[in-house]
Design a protein around this motif. Structure first.
Motif, PDB file in Angstrom:
ATOM      1  N   ALA A  48      25.002  62.843 -28.735  1.00  7.55           N
ATOM      2  CA  ALA A  48      24.208  62.216 -29.787  1.00  7.55           C
ATOM      3  C   ALA A  48      25.009  61.186 -30.586  1.00  7.55           C
ATOM      4  CB  ALA A  48      23.651  63.288 -30.728  1.00  7.55           C
ATOM      5  N   ALA A  49      26.261  61.477 -30.846  1.00  8.75           N
ATOM      6  CA  ALA A  49      27.084  60.589 -31.671  1.00  8.75           C
ATOM      7  C   ALA A  49      27.247  59.204 -31.052  1.00  8.75           C
ATOM      8  CB  ALA A  49      28.451  61.212 -31.903  1.00  8.75           C
ATOM      9  N   LYS A  50      27.038  59.123 -29.738  1.00  7.52           N
ATOM     10  CA  LYS A  50      27.217  57.833 -29.062  1.00  7.52           C
ATOM     11  C   LYS A  50      25.925  57.019 -28.962  1.00  7.52           C
ATOM     12  CE  LYS A  50      31.263  59.113 -26.342  1.00  7.52           C
ATOM     13  NZ  LYS A  50      31.875  59.161 -24.988  1.00  7.52           N
ATOM     14  N   VAL A  51      24.812  57.604 -29.423  1.00  5.94           N
ATOM     15  CA  VAL A  51      23.530  56.891 -29.357  1.00  5.94           C
ATOM     16  C   VAL A  51      23.321  56.177 -30.687  1.00  5.94           C
ATOM     17  CG1 VAL A  51      21.081  57.051 -28.793  1.00  5.94           C
ATOM     18  CG2 VAL A  51      22.685  58.704 -27.823  1.00  5.94           C
ATOM     19  N   GLY A  52      24.063  55.110 -30.887  1.00  4.35           N
ATOM     20  CA  GLY A  52      23.988  54.375 -32.143  1.00  4.35           C
ATOM     21  C   GLY A  52      23.710  52.896 -31.961  1.00  4.35           C
ATOM     22  N   SER A  53      23.112  52.539 -30.829  1.00  2.00           N
ATOM     23  CA  SER A  53      22.782  51.143 -30.556  1.00  2.00           C
ATOM     24  C   SER A  53      21.542  51.089 -29.687  1.00  2.00           C
ATOM     25  CB  SER A  53      23.935  50.455 -29.822  1.00  2.00           C
ATOM     26  OG  SER A  53      24.078  50.979 -28.513  1.00  2.00           O
ATOM     27  N   ARG A  54      20.923  49.933 -29.632  1.00  2.00           N
ATOM     28  CA  ARG A  54      19.744  49.781 -28.777  1.00  2.00           C
ATOM     29  C   ARG A  54      20.107  49.932 -27.304  1.00  2.00           C
ATOM     30  NH1 ARG A  54      14.870  48.183 -30.840  1.00  2.00           N
ATOM     31  NH2 ARG A  54      14.923  47.880 -33.098  1.00  2.00           N
ATOM     32  N   LYS A  55      21.292  49.467 -26.943  1.00  2.00           N
ATOM     33  CA  LYS A  55      21.724  49.606 -25.560  1.00  2.00           C
ATOM     34  C   LYS A  55      21.860  51.076 -25.189  1.00  2.00           C
ATOM     35  CE  LYS A  55      25.300  48.181 -22.285  1.00  2.00           C
ATOM     36  NZ  LYS A  55      26.582  47.437 -22.098  1.00  2.00           N
ATOM     37  N   ALA A  56      22.438  51.863 -26.091  1.00  2.12           N
ATOM     38  CA  ALA A  56      22.586  53.296 -25.830  1.00  2.12           C
ATOM     39  C   ALA A  56      21.221  53.982 -25.803  1.00  2.12           C
ATOM     40  CB  ALA A  56      23.476  53.928 -26.892  1.00  2.12           C
ATOM     41  N   LEU A  57      20.340  53.578 -26.703  1.00  4.12           N
ATOM     42  CA  LEU A  57      18.992  54.154 -26.730  1.00  4.12           C
ATOM     43  C   LEU A  57      18.259  53.873 -25.418  1.00  4.12           C
ATOM     44  CD1 LEU A  57      16.689  55.538 -28.320  1.00  4.12           C
ATOM     45  CD2 LEU A  57      16.059  53.268 -29.185  1.00  4.12           C
ATOM     46  N   ALA A  58      18.414  52.653 -24.900  1.00  7.73           N
ATOM     47  CA  ALA A  58      17.741  52.262 -23.657  1.00  7.73           C
ATOM     48  C   ALA A  58      18.234  53.062 -22.455  1.00  7.73           C
ATOM     49  CB  ALA A  58      17.919  50.763 -23.406  1.00  7.73           C
ATOM     50  N   GLY A  59      19.364  53.735 -22.598  1.00  6.39           N
ATOM     51  CA  GLY A  59      19.884  54.561 -21.514  1.00  6.39           C
ATOM     52  C   GLY A  59      19.323  55.965 -21.505  1.00  6.39           C
TER      53      GLY A  59
END
Length: 417
Positions: A48-59
């Protein structure tokens, strides 16, 4: 008309809004993983800590509205997507399918007040709520928003147009919420009965198409009509606002507590700004934290800033359905299969599967935008179509920019009868 806003969130600098949303996103993911068993499974292995950008969200995986019925059957009643236990929720609704939708106990849980305010509704107004109160959440959704705004609600529901007309007159109702077609019926019934309902000054409509001619005719009667766009699972997603001249502005403004993505139908891949695709929403709702929830609706981002002063992203409104699955020679062909074909051939920029012919003589052609005419590409795509769909298909190579920007991945041009 002086411009006024519901709160300061609406006029934030876009960069400040984006920073706040991305800062809150890892916490939302962690909350869903910890408290919603369904998302613990869907997001298994995600840090969860690494989902802090739109790019990460899109993954992250997409959860589709069309999957809700099967998810809820496997883990009743809400598919494990609720982070608040069912016994602590306020209401459970039943939508066609059937699928089940929760309502929590918080004030303005569906976030409808902001959109009503943008449409000109103000504290103290008497509002006729004609959305259904039975089983489906629309009535509760708009009532909670109107009450949070400080309005007095007449819970009318649907039907009984004569009583609706009488109540508008007798209670001096100034605002209407419901479908545009039912508002048309009420106005026509008032004319038929020769009842003066000139007290009705504004309406916020949704759940169906608003014909421009109807909006114009209602405006000529002194009723300013704005639209809201929402769903039974997410609540209000976007809304129209009034500009300096008191008229509705172009596009629909995204609600503040949401992250919007527009993705290519059948995939989770974000499209270029302005391109039509499927609406995917991440909702910061602590009771029901839907993450990358694919609505099945098509829309596109509208460039520029609204003249009303609100700074959030705008969409063009509802532009059709993203689920364009169809049967070809007795076998289903889906947007996901088209996307998989495109993924196998990086030379393809965009593609559309066109199905033609008459009953018993289906023909399908994958029209592909490519640069140049790479040797052997057409034959390779034909082979991929057969491998993925188990059907024979033709391929037509087109120059970039040839296909319409309407979000269609499968176009059925067959004649039926």
């Amino acid at each position: 008309m002086a411009l006024k806003h519901f709160d300061k969130l609406e006029t934030r600098a876009p960069a400040a809004r984006e920073k706040a949303l991305m800062a809150a996103l890892p916490k939302l993911v962690a909350h869903a993983q910890k408290n919603a068993p369904g998302f613990a499974r869907i997001l298994k292995g995600v840090k969860a800590a690494k989902v802090g950008s739109r790019k990460a969200l899109a993954g992250l995986p997409v959860t589709r509205k069309s999957d809700l019925a099967s998810l809820q059957k496997e883990a009743p009643p809400l598919g494990g997507l609720n982070a608040t236990p069912v016994e602590k929720l306020a209401k459970l609704f039943v939508s066609p399918g059937p699928t089940y939708d929760p309502e929590g106990r918080g004030r303005d849980w569906w976030r409808a007040a902001r959109g009503l305010f943008a449409g000109g509704f103000r504290p103290g107004e008497r509002v006729m709520n004609t959305f259904a109160y039975h089983f489906t959440p629309a009535g509760s959704m708009l009532e909670s928003g109107a009450l949070a705004l400080g309005c007095t609600v007449v819970p009318a529901g649907t039907g009984q147009t004569e009583m609706q007309v009488a109540a508008i007159r007798d209670l001096a109702v100034s605002g209407y919420v419901g479908t545009p077609s039912f508002l048309k019926l009420i106005v026509e019934k008032a004319d038929e009965l020769k009842v003066d309902i000139s007290c009705l000054k504004r309406a916020q409509v949704g759940a169906e198409y608003l014909p421009p001619a109807l909006r114009k005719s209602l405006g000529e009667r002194g009723i300013v009509v704005t639209q809201m766009y929402g769903s039974a699972d997410l609540g209000v997603i976007a809304y129209e606002s009034l500009g300096p001249d008191g008229a509705p502005t172009a596009g629909m403004i995204l609600e503040e507590a949401l992250i919007l993505e527009i993705v290519r139908p059948g995939t989770g891949d974000p499209v270029a700004p302005g391109e039509v695709g499927e609406v995917v929403i991440t909702s910061f709702n602590q009771d029901y934290p839907l993450i990358r929830f694919a609505t099945g609706d098509l829309s596109a981002v509208l460039a520029g800033k609204s003249p009303c002063g609100r700074t959030n992203v705008r969409i063009k409104g509802w532009m059709g359905r993203a689920d364009q699955s169809t049967k070809v020679r007795a076998m289903f062909v889906t947007p996901r299969q088209v996307a998989e074909t495109v993924r196998r051939h990086p030379e393809i920029a965009r593609a559309r599967l066109v199905v033609e012919g008459e009953a018993g003589n289906d023909r399908m052609t994958l029209k592909c935008e490519v640069s140049g005419s790479p040797s052997g590409l057409k034959e390779a795509i034909v082979a991929s179509i057969r491998d993925i769909t188990k059907l024979r298909g033709e391929v037509e190579l087109l120059a970039p920019g040839t296909l319409p920007n309407d979000g269609k991945v499968i176009e059925d041009l067959r004649k039926y009868g």
